[in-house]
Design an enzyme around this catalytic site. Structure first.
Site, PDB file in Angstrom:
ATOM      1  N   VAL A  92      18.872  54.451  13.945  1.00  0.00           N
ATOM      2  CA  VAL A  92      18.392  53.141  14.795  1.00  0.00           C
ATOM      3  C   VAL A  92      17.150  53.307  15.666  1.00  0.00           C
ATOM      4  CG1 VAL A  92      19.278  51.574  16.393  1.00  0.00           C
ATOM      5  CG2 VAL A  92      21.193  52.671  14.565  1.00  0.00           C
ATOM      6  N   GLY A 135      14.360  53.189  13.401  1.00  0.00           N
ATOM      7  CA  GLY A 135      14.109  51.875  12.648  1.00  0.00           C
ATOM      8  C   GLY A 135      13.491  51.018  14.040  1.00  0.00           C
ATOM      9  N   GLU A 136      14.241  50.952  15.248  1.00  0.00           N
ATOM     10  CA  GLU A 136      13.602  50.287  16.595  1.00  0.00           C
ATOM     11  C   GLU A 136      12.163  50.705  16.613  1.00  0.00           C
ATOM     12  OE1 GLU A 136      14.792  48.647  20.664  1.00  0.00           O
ATOM     13  OE2 GLU A 136      16.155  50.370  19.873  1.00  0.00           O
ATOM     14  N   ALA A 137      11.702  52.094  16.317  1.00  0.00           N
ATOM     15  CA  ALA A 137      10.595  52.366  17.063  1.00  0.00           C
ATOM     16  C   ALA A 137       9.438  51.738  15.952  1.00  0.00           C
ATOM     17  CB  ALA A 137      10.332  53.834  16.849  1.00  0.00           C
TER      18      ALA A 137
END
Length: 138
Positions: A55, A58-60
């Protein structure tokens, strides 16, 4: 590029967490950001790749794409929503995250991030929405 280097306005700078996770950026644009991360060093207590690491990756990559888009308008991007579906995990190797733009607007962006193992197995799907706001004065 590391957190201590000065980037060009559109270049991605790794944060402290990204560096600790071993993230490497391979490609960067508002439409698409691609990065890799080793499984080693990002496992949970059962020896599997930690879901939170996927996560965070993915957020980065989704946020980086939003930041690049925001910079074209003199704005900054801030995350307002992230969700993830974990399909599988891994115990070794490298994962690749590919953020693809779903919507690049004037006030919101939305990116889908596909996280795959180096063997092509889909491990996680992340969707991130970022709000684009005026750059703070100063």
């Amino acid at each position: 590029m590391t957190a201590t280097e000065t980037p060009e306005p559109w270049r991605i700078v790794l944060g402290e967490l990204d560096e600790k996770m071993g993230v490497t950026v391979l490609e960067q644009s508002a439409q698409r950001v691609v990065a890799t991360m080793p499984v080693a060093g990002n496992r949970q207590s059962l020896g599997l790749l930690h879901g939170g690491a996927m996560v965070a990756l993915g957020e980065a990559v989704g946020s980086w794409a939003a930041v690049i888009h925001a910079s074209t308008m003199g704005k900054v991007a801030v995350g307002v929503d992230v969700n993830a579906t974990h399909h599988r995990s891994s115990t070794d190797g490298t994962v690749r995250a590919t953020a693809t733009a779903i919507q690049l607007g004037r006030s919101l962006t939305c990116h889908e991030v596909l996280i795959e193992h180096e063997d092509g197995t889909r491990l996680c799907t992340v969707r991130i929405t970022n709000f684009l706001k005026d750059r703070p004065a100063g």
